[in-house]
Design a protein around this motif. Structure first.
Motif, PDB file in Angstrom:
ATOM      1  N   ASN A  20       0.822  -1.214   0.000  1.00 57.86           N
ATOM      2  CA  ASN A  20       0.000   0.000   0.000  1.00 57.86           C
ATOM      3  C   ASN A  20       0.858   1.267   0.000  1.00 57.86           C
ATOM      4  OD1 ASN A  20      -2.219  -1.694   0.148  1.00 57.86           O
ATOM      5  ND2 ASN A  20      -2.518  -1.419   2.352  1.00 57.86           N
ATOM      6  N   ALA A  21       1.947   1.246   0.775  1.00 54.10           N
ATOM      7  CA  ALA A  21       2.803   2.420   0.879  1.00 54.10           C
ATOM      8  C   ALA A  21       3.530   2.699  -0.430  1.00 54.10           C
ATOM      9  CB  ALA A  21       3.815   2.237   2.006  1.00 54.10           C
ATOM     10  N   LYS A  22       3.860   1.643  -1.175  1.00 57.43           N
ATOM     11  CA  LYS A  22       4.607   1.814  -2.423  1.00 57.43           C
ATOM     12  C   LYS A  22       3.714   2.022  -3.634  1.00 57.43           C
ATOM     13  CE  LYS A  22       8.489  -0.950  -0.724  1.00 57.43           C
ATOM     14  NZ  LYS A  22       9.164  -2.270  -0.749  1.00 57.43           N
ATOM     15  N   PHE A  23       2.419   1.798  -3.486  1.00 54.75           N
ATOM     16  CA  PHE A  23       1.476   1.970  -4.590  1.00 54.75           C
ATOM     17  C   PHE A  23       1.341   3.458  -4.916  1.00 54.75           C
ATOM     18  CE2 PHE A  23      -2.541   2.424  -6.707  1.00 54.75           C
ATOM     19  CZ  PHE A  23      -2.734   1.255  -7.413  1.00 54.75           C
ATOM     20  N   VAL A  24       1.530   3.812  -6.168  1.00 55.42           N
ATOM     21  CA  VAL A  24       1.475   5.216  -6.599  1.00 55.42           C
ATOM     22  C   VAL A  24       0.206   5.513  -7.388  1.00 55.42           C
ATOM     23  CG1 VAL A  24       2.597   7.018  -7.992  1.00 55.42           C
ATOM     24  CG2 VAL A  24       3.989   5.422  -6.632  1.00 55.42           C
ATOM     25  N   SER A  25      -0.102   4.682  -8.367  1.00 58.82           N
ATOM     26  CA  SER A  25      -1.241   4.968  -9.240  1.00 58.82           C
ATOM     27  C   SER A  25      -1.628   3.723 -10.017  1.00 58.82           C
ATOM     28  CB  SER A  25      -0.897   6.093 -10.224  1.00 58.82           C
ATOM     29  OG  SER A  25       0.172   5.694 -11.070  1.00 58.82           O
ATOM     30  N   ALA A  26      -2.801   3.785 -10.651  1.00 62.22           N
ATOM     31  CA  ALA A  26      -3.257   2.728 -11.555  1.00 62.22           C
ATOM     32  C   ALA A  26      -3.635   3.360 -12.889  1.00 62.22           C
ATOM     33  CB  ALA A  26      -4.447   1.979 -10.974  1.00 62.22           C
ATOM     34  N   THR A  27      -3.336   2.651 -13.953  1.00 65.10           N
ATOM     35  CA  THR A  27      -3.616   3.133 -15.302  1.00 65.10           C
ATOM     36  C   THR A  27      -4.518   2.136 -16.017  1.00 65.10           C
ATOM     37  OG1 THR A  27      -1.531   4.335 -15.472  1.00 65.10           O
ATOM     38  CG2 THR A  27      -2.585   3.717 -17.535  1.00 65.10           C
ATOM     39  N   TYR A  28      -5.602   2.624 -16.600  1.00 64.88           N
ATOM     40  CA  TYR A  28      -6.587   1.794 -17.291  1.00 64.88           C
ATOM     41  C   TYR A  28      -6.535   2.136 -18.774  1.00 64.88           C
ATOM     42  CZ  TYR A  28      -8.065   1.262 -12.492  1.00 64.88           C
ATOM     43  OH  TYR A  28      -8.070   1.008 -11.143  1.00 64.88           O
ATOM     44  N   VAL A  29      -6.278   1.135 -19.596  1.00 74.93           N
ATOM     45  CA  VAL A  29      -6.106   1.350 -21.031  1.00 74.93           C
ATOM     46  C   VAL A  29      -7.224   0.649 -21.788  1.00 74.93           C
ATOM     47  CG1 VAL A  29      -4.527   1.193 -22.984  1.00 74.93           C
ATOM     48  CG2 VAL A  29      -3.613   1.395 -20.657  1.00 74.93           C
ATOM     49  N   HIS A  30      -7.982   1.412 -22.560  1.00 71.86           N
ATOM     50  CA  HIS A  30      -9.019   0.839 -23.415  1.00 71.86           C
ATOM     51  C   HIS A  30      -8.415   0.509 -24.780  1.00 71.86           C
ATOM     52  CE1 HIS A  30     -11.361   2.446 -20.262  1.00 71.86           C
ATOM     53  NE2 HIS A  30     -11.879   3.491 -20.852  1.00 71.86           N
ATOM     54  N   ASP A  31      -8.742  -0.671 -25.304  1.00 75.32           N
ATOM     55  CA  ASP A  31      -8.385  -1.041 -26.680  1.00 75.32           C
ATOM     56  C   ASP A  31      -6.895  -0.852 -26.960  1.00 75.32           C
ATOM     57  OD1 ASP A  31     -11.108  -1.628 -27.239  1.00 75.32           O
ATOM     58  OD2 ASP A  31     -11.500   0.507 -27.530  1.00 75.32           O
ATOM     59  N   ILE A  32      -6.080  -1.411 -26.093  1.00 74.82           N
ATOM     60  CA  ILE A  32      -4.635  -1.252 -26.185  1.00 74.82           C
ATOM     61  C   ILE A  32      -4.102  -1.769 -27.517  1.00 74.82           C
ATOM     62  CG2 ILE A  32      -4.095  -3.483 -25.125  1.00 74.82           C
ATOM     63  CD1 ILE A  32      -1.873  -2.012 -23.550  1.00 74.82           C
ATOM     64  N   GLY A  33      -3.167  -1.016 -28.088  1.00 67.87           N
ATOM     65  CA  GLY A  33      -2.528  -1.413 -29.330  1.00 67.87           C
ATOM     66  C   GLY A  33      -3.341  -1.188 -30.582  1.00 67.87           C
ATOM     67  N   THR A  34      -4.481  -0.485 -30.452  1.00 68.66           N
ATOM     68  CA  THR A  34      -5.319  -0.187 -31.619  1.00 68.66           C
ATOM     69  C   THR A  34      -5.354   1.326 -31.837  1.00 68.66           C
ATOM     70  OG1 THR A  34      -7.447   0.212 -30.509  1.00 68.66           O
ATOM     71  CG2 THR A  34      -6.782  -2.098 -30.840  1.00 68.66           C
ATOM     72  N   PRO A  35      -5.870   1.782 -32.975  1.00 68.91           N
ATOM     73  CA  PRO A  35      -5.997   3.229 -33.200  1.00 68.91           C
ATOM     74  C   PRO A  35      -6.961   3.900 -32.224  1.00 68.91           C
ATOM     75  CG  PRO A  35      -6.118   2.034 -35.279  1.00 68.91           C
ATOM     76  CD  PRO A  35      -6.197   1.006 -34.193  1.00 68.91           C
ATOM     77  N   HIS A  36      -7.772   3.089 -31.535  1.00 66.86           N
ATOM     78  CA  HIS A  36      -8.773   3.641 -30.614  1.00 66.86           C
ATOM     79  C   HIS A  36      -8.283   3.640 -29.168  1.00 66.86           C
ATOM     80  CE1 HIS A  36     -11.290   3.108 -34.122  1.00 66.86           C
ATOM     81  NE2 HIS A  36     -11.038   1.814 -34.100  1.00 66.86           N
ATOM     82  N   GLU A  37      -7.008   3.341 -28.949  1.00 65.28           N
ATOM     83  CA  GLU A  37      -6.471   3.244 -27.585  1.00 65.28           C
ATOM     84  C   GLU A  37      -6.658   4.550 -26.819  1.00 65.28           C
ATOM     85  OE1 GLU A  37      -2.028   2.919 -25.693  1.00 65.28           O
ATOM     86  OE2 GLU A  37      -2.597   1.389 -27.172  1.00 65.28           O
TER      87      GLU A  37
END
Length: 228
Positions: free
Chosen positions: A117-134
């Protein structure tokens, strides 16, 4: 015990660039409260795993959840949705923790879950990774990290649960979750650095989970809009 085994992954170029930008704002997350408290009648179908674990109930989420259970892979057009993961479990306490050679927790005597918990900085959510709609959305710890949780077999865990995310267009999409840690973390279960530790920096926390966005019932006959 359900828990992901995570491996460091090379970041896609678009994601790496996005992680250098500003984070998207969202309401702050809170720790799970008493699951025995009376719940309001659900507005949407709840995400329930095969073992009976109810994601909506435990995390107090009103929106549809896209999560690890294959039964939780559908949401509707024009409705916000929430991304859940299996979370990260650790050994119960510092006394029972077993670490790889050379690893040192944040401070002596700290429980492994508190180290995470102390080392957790952030979370990143990626939609449609690797596509033109990412599209990429990053949220700080206080906005996503749910803590104070315990598995059915007694191990503490924490889980990055996204704030409500904007609706997507009708069709098949993918959702990929990355987390960023300030320093290396090991879970205390075994002295296997590859299987039981996370490196400092940004690592993949989920697969590219596919899910469907279906038309709302009243929109079933309307032509679909182009995907954004």
């Amino acid at each position: 015990m359900n828990r992901p085994r995570l491996l460091a992954a090379a970041l896609p170029p678009l994601l790496a660039a996005a992680l250098c930008g500003a984070a998207v704002s969202a309401p702050a997350a809170s720790a799970a409260t008493d699951p025995a408290a009376p719940a309001a009648r659900p507005r949407v179908p709840h995400c329930v795993a095969s073992d009976g674990f109810g994601f909506n109930a435990v995390f107090h989420v009103k929106e549809r959840i896209i999560g690890p259970p294959l039964t939780c892979r559908v949401t509707l057009a024009k409705e916000p949705w929430v991304r859940a993961t299996l979370g990260w479990a650790t050994a119960v306490d510092a006394q029972s923790a077993v670490y790889p050679a050379g690893y040192t927790p944040l401070r002596p005597g700290i429980a492994p879950i508190e180290d995470f918990n102390a080392k957790f900085v952030s979370a990143t959510y990626v939609h449609d990774i690797g596509t033109p709609h990412e599209r990429t959305f990053t949220f700080k710890k206080k906005q996503v990290l749910r803590t104070g949780l315990v598995t059915s077999d007694g191990f503490p865990y924490s889980d990055p649960i996204s704030p409500p995310l904007k609706p997507l267009t009708v069709g098949t999409h993918t959702s990929t979750v990355f987390i960023t840690l300030s320093a290396e973390h090991c879970d205390g279960f075994a002295p296997d650095r590859e299987a039981d530790c996370l490196p400092a920096g940004t690592v993949r926390f989920s697969g590219d989970d596919a899910f469907e966005v279906q038309p709302r019932p009243r929109d079933a006959g309307a032509p679909g809009r182009p995907r954004r």
